[in-house]
Design a protein around this motif. Structure first.
Motif, PDB file in Angstrom:
ATOM      1  N   TYR A 171       0.834  -1.212   0.000  1.00 40.98           N
ATOM      2  CA  TYR A 171       0.000   0.000   0.000  1.00 40.98           C
ATOM      3  C   TYR A 171       0.864   1.256   0.000  1.00 40.98           C
ATOM      4  CZ  TYR A 171      -2.788   3.662   2.371  1.00 40.98           C
ATOM      5  OH  TYR A 171      -3.390   4.835   2.755  1.00 40.98           O
ATOM      6  N   GLU A 172       1.847   1.324   0.871  1.00 42.16           N
ATOM      7  CA  GLU A 172       2.702   2.504   0.960  1.00 42.16           C
ATOM      8  C   GLU A 172       3.543   2.700  -0.300  1.00 42.16           C
ATOM      9  OE1 GLU A 172       4.988   2.896   4.541  1.00 42.16           O
ATOM     10  OE2 GLU A 172       3.440   1.932   5.744  1.00 42.16           O
ATOM     11  N   SER A 173       3.873   1.592  -0.958  1.00 43.45           N
ATOM     12  CA  SER A 173       4.715   1.662  -2.162  1.00 43.45           C
ATOM     13  C   SER A 173       3.901   1.936  -3.416  1.00 43.45           C
ATOM     14  CB  SER A 173       5.488   0.347  -2.330  1.00 43.45           C
ATOM     15  OG  SER A 173       6.292   0.087  -1.189  1.00 43.45           O
ATOM     16  N   GLY A 174       2.582   2.042  -3.271  1.00 42.12           N
ATOM     17  CA  GLY A 174       1.732   2.314  -4.425  1.00 42.12           C
ATOM     18  C   GLY A 174       1.441   1.095  -5.275  1.00 42.12           C
ATOM     19  N   ARG A 175       1.743  -0.100  -4.754  1.00 40.07           N
ATOM     20  CA  ARG A 175       1.440  -1.324  -5.495  1.00 40.07           C
ATOM     21  C   ARG A 175       0.014  -1.756  -5.131  1.00 40.07           C
ATOM     22  NH1 ARG A 175       6.369  -2.750  -3.161  1.00 40.07           N
ATOM     23  NH2 ARG A 175       5.472  -4.614  -2.181  1.00 40.07           N
ATOM     24  N   ASP A 176      -0.938  -0.979  -5.635  1.00 38.23           N
ATOM     25  CA  ASP A 176      -2.317  -1.133  -5.190  1.00 38.23           C
ATOM     26  C   ASP A 176      -2.947  -2.459  -5.610  1.00 38.23           C
ATOM     27  OD1 ASP A 176      -1.955   1.336  -4.133  1.00 38.23           O
ATOM     28  OD2 ASP A 176      -3.498   2.360  -5.319  1.00 38.23           O
ATOM     29  N   ALA A 179      -1.921  -4.895  -2.980  1.00 36.20           N
ATOM     30  CA  ALA A 179      -2.600  -4.617  -1.714  1.00 36.20           C
ATOM     31  C   ALA A 179      -4.070  -5.021  -1.778  1.00 36.20           C
ATOM     32  CB  ALA A 179      -2.460  -3.138  -1.364  1.00 36.20           C
ATOM     33  N   ARG A 180      -4.718  -4.746  -2.896  1.00 32.33           N
ATOM     34  CA  ARG A 180      -6.131  -5.140  -3.032  1.00 32.33           C
ATOM     35  C   ARG A 180      -6.292  -6.654  -2.961  1.00 32.33           C
ATOM     36  NH1 ARG A 180      -6.671  -0.365  -6.504  1.00 32.33           N
ATOM     37  NH2 ARG A 180      -5.723  -1.502  -8.249  1.00 32.33           N
ATOM     38  N   ALA A 181      -5.370  -7.374  -3.585  1.00 28.19           N
ATOM     39  CA  ALA A 181      -5.447  -8.834  -3.565  1.00 28.19           C
ATOM     40  C   ALA A 181      -5.243  -9.385  -2.160  1.00 28.19           C
ATOM     41  CB  ALA A 181      -4.416  -9.430  -4.526  1.00 28.19           C
ATOM     42  N   HIS A 225      -9.937   0.055   7.126  1.00 34.21           N
ATOM     43  CA  HIS A 225     -10.940   0.642   6.247  1.00 34.21           C
ATOM     44  C   HIS A 225     -10.516   2.012   5.716  1.00 34.21           C
ATOM     45  CE1 HIS A 225     -13.525  -2.704   6.935  1.00 34.21           C
ATOM     46  NE2 HIS A 225     -13.568  -2.490   8.243  1.00 34.21           N
ATOM     47  N   ARG A 226      -9.631   2.711   6.430  1.00 33.05           N
ATOM     48  CA  ARG A 226      -9.078   3.953   5.866  1.00 33.05           C
ATOM     49  C   ARG A 226      -8.209   3.612   4.665  1.00 33.05           C
ATOM     50  NH1 ARG A 226      -7.844   7.210   3.338  1.00 33.05           N
ATOM     51  NH2 ARG A 226      -7.445   9.436   3.641  1.00 33.05           N
ATOM     52  N   ILE A 227      -7.432   2.559   4.798  1.00 34.61           N
ATOM     53  CA  ILE A 227      -6.605   2.103   3.676  1.00 34.61           C
ATOM     54  C   ILE A 227      -7.473   1.570   2.544  1.00 34.61           C
ATOM     55  CG2 ILE A 227      -4.890   0.369   2.998  1.00 34.61           C
ATOM     56  CD1 ILE A 227      -3.658   0.690   5.810  1.00 34.61           C
ATOM     57  N   GLU A 228      -8.522   0.863   2.918  1.00 36.06           N
ATOM     58  CA  GLU A 228      -9.437   0.293   1.913  1.00 36.06           C
ATOM     59  C   GLU A 228      -9.974   1.370   0.973  1.00 36.06           C
ATOM     60  OE1 GLU A 228     -13.814  -1.958   1.780  1.00 36.06           O
ATOM     61  OE2 GLU A 228     -13.071  -1.005   3.620  1.00 36.06           O
ATOM     62  N   LYS A 229     -10.353   2.519   1.536  1.00 31.91           N
ATOM     63  CA  LYS A 229     -10.932   3.575   0.697  1.00 31.91           C
ATOM     64  C   LYS A 229      -9.914   4.130  -0.294  1.00 31.91           C
ATOM     65  CE  LYS A 229     -14.057   7.531   1.038  1.00 31.91           C
ATOM     66  NZ  LYS A 229     -14.780   8.455   1.959  1.00 31.91           N
ATOM     67  N   ASP A 230      -8.628   4.137   0.074  1.00 29.19           N
ATOM     68  CA  ASP A 230      -7.589   4.543  -0.873  1.00 29.19           C
ATOM     69  C   ASP A 230      -7.444   3.520  -1.996  1.00 29.19           C
ATOM     70  OD1 ASP A 230      -6.620   7.024  -0.039  1.00 29.19           O
ATOM     71  OD2 ASP A 230      -5.325   6.132   1.474  1.00 29.19           O
ATOM     72  N   LEU A 231      -7.592   2.244  -1.643  1.00 23.88           N
ATOM     73  CA  LEU A 231      -7.356   1.181  -2.623  1.00 23.88           C
ATOM     74  C   LEU A 231      -8.523   1.009  -3.589  1.00 23.88           C
ATOM     75  CD1 LEU A 231      -5.699  -1.482  -0.298  1.00 23.88           C
ATOM     76  CD2 LEU A 231      -4.566  -0.015  -1.984  1.00 23.88           C
ATOM     77  N   SER A 311     -25.077  -7.115   5.918  1.00 25.32           N
ATOM     78  CA  SER A 311     -25.658  -5.923   5.297  1.00 25.32           C
ATOM     79  C   SER A 311     -24.752  -5.323   4.224  1.00 25.32           C
ATOM     80  CB  SER A 311     -25.931  -4.867   6.372  1.00 25.32           C
ATOM     81  OG  SER A 311     -24.717  -4.446   6.968  1.00 25.32           O
ATOM     82  N   GLY A 312     -23.498  -5.809   4.150  1.00 22.75           N
ATOM     83  CA  GLY A 312     -22.568  -5.259   3.176  1.00 22.75           C
ATOM     84  C   GLY A 312     -21.976  -3.929   3.597  1.00 22.75           C
ATOM     85  N   GLU A 313     -22.066  -3.579   4.878  1.00 25.58           N
ATOM     86  CA  GLU A 313     -21.574  -2.284   5.346  1.00 25.58           C
ATOM     87  C   GLU A 313     -20.142  -2.325   5.856  1.00 25.58           C
ATOM     88  OE1 GLU A 313     -24.243  -0.797   8.281  1.00 25.58           O
ATOM     89  OE2 GLU A 313     -26.017  -1.056   7.029  1.00 25.58           O
ATOM     90  N   GLU A 314     -19.610  -3.525   6.091  1.00 31.58           N
ATOM     91  CA  GLU A 314     -18.266  -3.617   6.678  1.00 31.58           C
ATOM     92  C   GLU A 314     -17.191  -3.177   5.690  1.00 31.58           C
ATOM     93  OE1 GLU A 314     -15.332  -4.780   9.643  1.00 31.58           O
ATOM     94  OE2 GLU A 314     -17.472  -4.371   9.749  1.00 31.58           O
ATOM     95  N   ASP A 315     -17.130  -3.847   4.564  1.00 33.73           N
ATOM     96  CA  ASP A 315     -16.132  -3.521   3.535  1.00 33.73           C
ATOM     97  C   ASP A 315     -16.833  -2.738   2.422  1.00 33.73           C
ATOM     98  OD1 ASP A 315     -14.042  -4.916   4.896  1.00 33.73           O
ATOM     99  OD2 ASP A 315     -14.897  -6.786   4.188  1.00 33.73           O
ATOM    100  N   TRP A 316     -17.205  -1.523   2.771  1.00 32.48           N
ATOM    101  CA  TRP A 316     -18.083  -0.720   1.918  1.00 32.48           C
ATOM    102  C   TRP A 316     -17.484  -0.451   0.543  1.00 32.48           C
ATOM    103  CZ3 TRP A 316     -23.021   0.333   2.295  1.00 32.48           C
ATOM    104  CH2 TRP A 316     -23.579   1.380   1.564  1.00 32.48           C
TER     105      TRP A 316
END
Length: 412
Positions: A171-176, A179-181, A225-231, A311-316
């Motif tokens: 994530y920090e290196s921009g290898r999104d 990180a997503r995987a 989840h803060r990182i998730e929103k960037d990814l 509800s699908g709210e966790e990993d929005w």
């Protein structure tokens, strides 16, 4: 970038992320009898057990640590999650023994040099023969269950530490893409034992709060989840999890420096969790709660599914809720497995209850399997139909009712 990691004695250990592929298998020899000591040699890359089969009864594993690090040895159930027995803190050059009462069935053996990561030498181990009666009084058996739950929690967090390190580095290196995987797989270790983190004040909020929760409580939003929103950058017309606030309102993708801050913060917070589960305070807390704490943990994890994942709210942003869902259920079922015998021993009603709970877990897992798996990945949550969601909700409710009666039954 170079950054500080753990601050306890574990920091002195070489933290290694090891492939789940067995690096050294067990070679089957003659069956061991219940009185024979099975020898285990732990190295930095292997876990050699003297036999792959044994007869049911009391088994003793004599573990010799030939690695360069403090090591552990595990006997796991066939699912690779439930711990049948473990011996830890084996210093380099030292020998320790593990004694268990093994029932007929299939198991896994595993060593963990460095006491972190997935371990090495995962291999099949089978026990033949007839069922054997457990030894010791009720209090002794209940303490054993508590100790095994403690071992399970520590194992999950030990795997979480290097997984988070790799995830945040990407994530920090921009290898999104990387990180997503990794995101749903990394989170599974945490989701299986989440109630432990939730017991530590603001640690779970720092690691796992959604944006809407952090805003509502006036907290700095950090963690997964803060990182998730960037990814998973939200679409311009997307809404936050509150269903009202535009996702882009007062928000922009993190800068490189901000990513480093969020990544390092998550590493530090997970390190704090690792410190805690390896502390005397954690063991004392579990001892004080006893088997009721394990049972209540099983219930709490299912509540996690019912209140957020379904509800699908966790990993929005990522839509990876089903992975969290499955990990919560795995952790809940594992905790139940440790207290099931105590429930079954509480008369015919207890046996009926434990049988029903086990069946309900199987029904729920079968429905989940129709949408994927933790190993191969699940479909995105948004692809579920309303019928799919209704089926999963009904199965959760069907399990929640008998599970809610587990603790009182165990304590009879």
């Amino acid at each position: 970038m170079t950054r500080p990691r753990l601050t306890t004695a574990h920091a002195a250990l070489a933290l290694v992320a090891v492939s789940a592929v067995a690096l050294s298998g067990c070679v089957a020899k003659t069956d061991a009898t219940s009185t024979d000591a099975l020898t285990v040699t732990s190295t930095d890359t292997s876990c050699d057990v003297s036999t792959a089969t044994a007869k049911s009864g009391t088994l003793t594993f004599a573990v010799s640590n030939k690695s360069s690090q403090v090591s552990e040895f595990y006997l796991l159930a066939e699912d690779g999650l439930r711990i049948i027995g473990e011996v830890e803190n084996i210093s380099p050059g030292a020998e320790r023994t593990l004694t268990v009462v093994a029932q007929p069935g299939k198991y896994k053996t595993l060593c963990k040099p460095g006491m972190v990561g997935e371990g090495v030498g995962r291999a099949d181990f089978s026990v033949t023969g007839g069922a054997v009666a457990a030894t010791g009084d009720d209090a002794e058996q209940k303490q054993k269950a508590v100790d095994l739950y403690a071992a399970f929690v520590k194992d999950q967090v030990e795997q979480l530490v290097p997984a988070v390190d790799a995830f945040t580095t990407a994530y920090e290196s921009g290898r999104d893409d990387e990180a997503r995987a990794q995101f749903p797989t990394v989170r599974a270790f945490y989701e299986r034992i989440e109630p432990v983190a939730e017991s530590l004040g603001d640690l779970d909020p720092r690691i796992d709060y959604r944006e809407v929760d952090a805003v509502a409580e006036g907290l700095e939003w950090t963690g997964f989840h803060r990182i998730e929103k960037d990814l998973w950058v939200p679409e311009k017309d997307a809404l936050n999890a509150d269903g009202e606030t535009p996702a882009w309102q007062d928000w922009a993708p993190s800068t490189t420096e901000e990513r480093a801050t969020y990544g390092d913060k998550l590493v530090a917070d997970v390190g704090e969790l690792n410190d805690y589960v390896h502390s005397d305070a954690f063991q004392k807390a579990l001892d004080a709660q006893g088997v009721a704490g394990i049972s209540n943990g099983a219930i709490a994890l299912l509540d996690e599914v019912a209140t957020g994942k379904i509800s699908g709210e966790e990993d929005w942003w990522s839509g990876t809720d089903l992975s969290d869902f499955a990990a919560n259920v795995e952790g809940s079922k594992m905790a139940f497995s440790l207290v099931r015998d105590f429930a079954s021993a509480a008369g015919s009603d207890g046996k009926t209850l434990s049988t029903e709970i086990a069946r309900r877990y199987d029904d729920l897992n079968a429905a989940l399997a129709a949408h994927g798996s933790l190993e191969k990945g699940f479909v995105a949550y948004k692809t579920l139909t309303e019928d799919d969601k209704r089926e999963l909700t009904d199965l959760i409710n069907a399990l929640a009712e008998p599970l809610s009666r587990l603790t009182s039954t165990v304590l009879q």
